[in-house]
Design a protein around this motif. Structure first.
Motif, PDB file in Angstrom:
ATOM      1  N   ALA A   1       0.835  -1.211   0.000  1.00 44.25           N
ATOM      2  CA  ALA A   1       0.000   0.000   0.000  1.00 44.25           C
ATOM      3  C   ALA A   1       0.865   1.254   0.000  1.00 44.25           C
ATOM      4  O   ALA A   1       0.574   2.220  -0.718  1.00 44.25           O
ATOM      5  CB  ALA A   1      -0.941  -0.013   1.210  1.00 44.25           C
ATOM      6  N   ASP A   2       1.928   1.253   0.784  1.00 44.34           N
ATOM      7  CA  ASP A   2       2.838   2.409   0.820  1.00 44.34           C
ATOM      8  C   ASP A   2       3.513   2.628  -0.527  1.00 44.34           C
ATOM      9  O   ASP A   2       3.687   3.771  -0.970  1.00 44.34           O
ATOM     10  CB  ASP A   2       3.890   2.236   1.917  1.00 44.34           C
ATOM     11  CG  ASP A   2       3.320   2.339   3.313  1.00 44.34           C
ATOM     12  OD1 ASP A   2       2.176   2.837   3.468  1.00 44.34           O
ATOM     13  OD2 ASP A   2       4.011   1.905   4.254  1.00 44.34           O
TER      14      ASP A   2
ATOM     15  N   LYS B   1       1.015   4.151  -2.797  1.00 45.49           N
ATOM     16  CA  LYS B   1       0.776   5.525  -2.359  1.00 45.49           C
ATOM     17  C   LYS B   1       1.846   6.458  -2.928  1.00 45.49           C
ATOM     18  O   LYS B   1       1.537   7.535  -3.432  1.00 45.49           O
ATOM     19  CB  LYS B   1       0.779   5.592  -0.820  1.00 45.49           C
ATOM     20  CG  LYS B   1       0.208   6.869  -0.264  1.00 45.49           C
ATOM     21  CD  LYS B   1       0.244   6.885   1.250  1.00 45.49           C
ATOM     22  CE  LYS B   1      -0.394   5.667   1.861  1.00 45.49           C
ATOM     23  NZ  LYS B   1      -0.353   5.647   3.321  1.00 45.49           N
TER      24      LYS B   1
ATOM     25  N   GLY C   1       1.344   7.111  -6.484  1.00 48.45           N
ATOM     26  CA  GLY C   1       0.111   7.829  -6.767  1.00 48.45           C
ATOM     27  C   GLY C   1       0.291   9.328  -6.945  1.00 48.45           C
ATOM     28  O   GLY C   1      -0.683  10.073  -6.857  1.00 48.45           O
TER      29      GLY C   1
END
Length: 105
Positions: free
Chosen positions: A14-15, A18, A21
């Motif tokens: 997820a990091d 992120k 992103g």
């Protein structure tokens, strides 16, 4: 039933997404995916100040998405490894195919 991902893997993935992103960081990764570049060359390629690029490179290095190579006083950056190259290529292929499919609809 398949085993669930360990929580640390979930968070690390997820990091990573992120960090990916952000459009500025994607432009930086695109520039250095083509060739190894120094900060001033990256700044010129993406239209940012060297200070802004250095800040983004610090984040990308921390996530092990890019790696530096020192040559005297110069530091050159490249994508960290073949996994990052593949992730970038596959992500780009995905969005380009999606755009093409929308155009056909």
């Amino acid at each position: 039933m398949t085993a669930r991902l360990p929580e640390e893997s979930v968070q690390a993935l997820a990091d990573t997404f992120k960090v990916l992103g952000d459009g500025t960081r994607v432009r930086i990764l695109d520039a250095i995916s083509r060739s190894e570049l120094c900060v001033s060359d990256i700044a010129r390629a993406v239209g940012l100040s060297e200070s802004a690029v250095s800040h983004q490179l610090r984040l990308l290095r921390g996530m092990r998405l890019v790696r530096p190579r020192r040559d005297g006083r110069m530091v050159f950056y490249t994508l960290d490894d073949h996994h990052i190259v593949k992730l970038f290529e596959q992500g780009l292929q995905h969005v380009e195919e999606a755009a093409l499919n929308r155009g056909r609809a």
